[in-house]
Design a protein around this motif. Structure first.
Motif, PDB file in Angstrom:
ATOM      1  N   LEU A   1      10.303  -0.777  71.369  1.00  0.00           N
ATOM      2  CA  LEU A   1       9.169  -1.026  70.487  1.00  0.00           C
ATOM      3  C   LEU A   1       7.986  -0.081  70.709  1.00  0.00           C
ATOM      4  O   LEU A   1       7.408   0.417  69.734  1.00  0.00           O
ATOM      5  CB  LEU A   1       8.719  -2.484  70.627  1.00  0.00           C
ATOM      6  N   PRO A   2       7.598   0.224  71.964  1.00  0.00           N
ATOM      7  CA  PRO A   2       6.438   1.102  72.150  1.00  0.00           C
ATOM      8  C   PRO A   2       6.626   2.511  71.590  1.00  0.00           C
ATOM      9  O   PRO A   2       5.634   3.241  71.422  1.00  0.00           O
ATOM     10  CB  PRO A   2       6.279   1.138  73.680  1.00  0.00           C
TER      11      PRO A   2
ATOM     12  N   ARG B   1      12.605  -4.657  62.610  1.00  0.00           N
ATOM     13  CA  ARG B   1      12.544  -5.292  61.298  1.00  0.00           C
ATOM     14  C   ARG B   1      11.547  -4.526  60.453  1.00  0.00           C
ATOM     15  O   ARG B   1      10.389  -4.340  60.836  1.00  0.00           O
ATOM     16  CB  ARG B   1      12.121  -6.760  61.414  1.00  0.00           C
ATOM     17  N   ARG B   2      12.016  -4.089  59.327  1.00  0.00           N
ATOM     18  CA  ARG B   2      11.205  -3.226  58.485  1.00  0.00           C
ATOM     19  C   ARG B   2      10.592  -4.044  57.347  1.00  0.00           C
ATOM     20  O   ARG B   2      11.286  -4.578  56.488  1.00  0.00           O
ATOM     21  CB  ARG B   2      12.035  -2.078  57.933  1.00  0.00           C
TER      22      ARG B   2
ATOM     23  N   HIS C   1       7.594  -4.044  63.314  1.00  0.00           N
ATOM     24  CA  HIS C   1       6.717  -3.029  63.884  1.00  0.00           C
ATOM     25  C   HIS C   1       5.347  -3.140  63.225  1.00  0.00           C
ATOM     26  O   HIS C   1       5.219  -3.025  62.008  1.00  0.00           O
ATOM     27  CB  HIS C   1       7.310  -1.635  63.645  1.00  0.00           C
ATOM     28  N   LYS C   2       4.344  -3.384  64.021  1.00  0.00           N
ATOM     29  CA  LYS C   2       2.999  -3.534  63.498  1.00  0.00           C
ATOM     30  C   LYS C   2       2.422  -2.162  63.164  1.00  0.00           C
ATOM     31  O   LYS C   2       2.716  -1.168  63.806  1.00  0.00           O
ATOM     32  CB  LYS C   2       2.111  -4.251  64.514  1.00  0.00           C
ATOM     33  N   GLY C   3       1.592  -2.158  62.166  1.00  0.00           N
ATOM     34  CA  GLY C   3       0.968  -0.908  61.757  1.00  0.00           C
ATOM     35  C   GLY C   3       1.679  -0.316  60.550  1.00  0.00           C
ATOM     36  O   GLY C   3       2.447  -0.983  59.845  1.00  0.00           O
TER      37      GLY C   3
END
Length: 439
Positions: free
Chosen positions: A184-185, A221-222, A23-25
């Motif tokens: 994901l969103p 995925r963290r 996860h981006k951000g």
């Protein structure tokens, strides 16, 4: 009629693999750690039937309609799989129209997802439609409990497919595609039950006419949080975004138990849940509801009188109150046909008592602002065994197999489906009054 006989042997489905997506951000809920995946799940016919009914009734439909949906799900789960230790679809599936096969595959995928999420430790569930009021695609379910306790909720997408071209690689691709589009969103989004901190997409499929099934999973995925001087690693969430540790978000608890009590045929309880949530008017029936208490597999359960007693007789009430055995010959005649098995949804007494007394408190409080969280218990499993991915061994969260003299499935929120033999006698009668609680 032998082709219509329900299957009886446990099924085992292995997880073919997983794909993780970063996860981006900013990292959501840095203290949360996703549970280890189960390398395989083993489930009884009763457990799968219950899971399919549990997921099919997570919708804002009248409770009376949910009971019809329940009956349909229970019948499909028992008849449309073939007998045998391996997972195999019944030849009857070929006689259904394409739309009916698709419908059954979707229900089966949801049921397998519910079994797997319970195996991972999650206990509470709701439909994920609350994430979006638009037609934007979103995953199917929200879960809470287990490792997510005190952090937020997790999102789960269910995908089921029964077609001649189903393959392991195909289910892996489907799970990944669904994750990227519908899970994901929403990672990091704030739902009515807390922030979405993690997501799963579970793909389940099988080829008609063959033995075996494909189970694939995609999840978040963290990455490791990056510490910055002067900036706290975990920002304080908005009020109500995360339930305190040891409690359940109120909306999640009400949604789970609305489905549970509708499945149990305790329709007035489901209607009072709707009133407390501000969805419907005060129920017309404001009188007490009778629950029968009985022991099964060493556990005390409660079930509404009308759900446990298909025979309406004044003499049965007399015998029940005095603890005499049920009329075994009548029960055996009742369960003789393939479409008329003994099925009764019930709830462990401690879980039922805790929620019903909590619901009474909410009813007394009225339709004013509900508390953010409720303190409700969770328990272990029966009818479901999960494989530990760390060493490949089967590990069980239950104290016994639901076999021998007992055939039942038990979920972490206390809901159980009892498939036979029926309990021999009652151990008590309890009444719940909406404004006075459970006596």
């Amino acid at each position: 009629m032998s082709a219509l006989a329900p299957w009886t042997m446990d099924k085992t489905v292995a997880l073919g693999g997983e794909r993780r997506h970063l996860h981006k951000g900013a990292l959501v809920a840095p203290a949360f750690s996703a549970p280890s995946l189960a390398s395989q799940i083993q489930f009884s016919p009763t457990a799968l039937a219950a899971a399919m009914a549990r997921t099919a009734t997570l919708q804002n439909a009248p409770p009376e309609l949910l009971t019809h949906i329940r009956d349909s799900a229970l019948s499909e789960a028992r008849i449309l799989l073939a007998e045998g230790a391996g997972f195999e679809l019944s030849p009857l599936l070929a006689d259904l129209a394409d739309s009916e096969r698709t419908h059954f595959a979707s229900r089966m995928g949801a049921g397998i997802t519910d079994l797997y999420m319970n195996a991972l430790g999650y206990a509470w569930r709701n439909n994920a439609a609350c994430l979006s009021t638009a037609l934007k695609p979103h995953a199917d379910f929200l879960y809470h409990g287990g490792n997510a306790l005190g952090h937020g909720v997790v999102l789960a997408e269910a995908r089921g497919s029964f077609a001649a071209n189903v393959s392991d690689a195909g289910m892996a691709a489907a799970a990944e595609r669904k994750y990227l589009r519908q899970v994901l969103p929403y990672i990091g989004a704030l739902s009515p039950h807390g922030r979405v901190i993690h997501g799963y997409s579970i793909g389940f499929g099988s080829r008609p006419g063959t033995v075996g099934a494909f189970l694939r999973l995609s999840q978040t995925r963290r990455g490791k949080p990056k510490a910055k001087p002067g900036i706290p690693k975990s920002p304080t969430p908005p009020a109500g975004a995360v339930a305190p540790a040891g409690s359940v978000p109120t909306g999640m608890a009400l949604a789970s138990h609305r489905s549970n009590f509708a499945l149990m045929d305790a329709i007035p309880v489901a209607k009072w849940i709707d009133w407390v949530g501000g969805k419907r008017d005060v129920p017309e029936d404001t009188g007490p509801i009778t629950f029968l208490k009985f022991n099964y597999a060493g556990r005390p359960f409660l079930a509404p009188a009308q759900a446990l007693m298909p025979f309406k007789s004044p003499y049965l009430w007399f015998e029940a109150l005095h603890g005499h055995p049920f009329w075994r010959e009548q029960w055996e005649q009742y369960v003789a046909g393939p479409f008329a098995p003994f099925f009764a949804f019930a709830m462990e007494e401690s879980a039922a008592a805790s929620f019903l007394d909590t619901l009474t408190g909410l009813i007394r409080f009225g339709t004013r602002r509900l508390p953010d969280a409720l303190d409700l218990p969770t328990g272990d499993l029966a009818g479901i065994i999960s494989g530990d991915s760390r060493d490949g061994r089967f590990v069980s969260a239950r104290d016994e197999l639901a076999r021998g003299d007992y055939d039942y499935a038990l979920f972490r929120d206390g809901l159980a489906l009892i498939a036979g033999p029926p309990p021999r006698k009652l151990t008590g009668v309890r009444s719940w009054h909406p404004k006075e609680g459970l006596d």
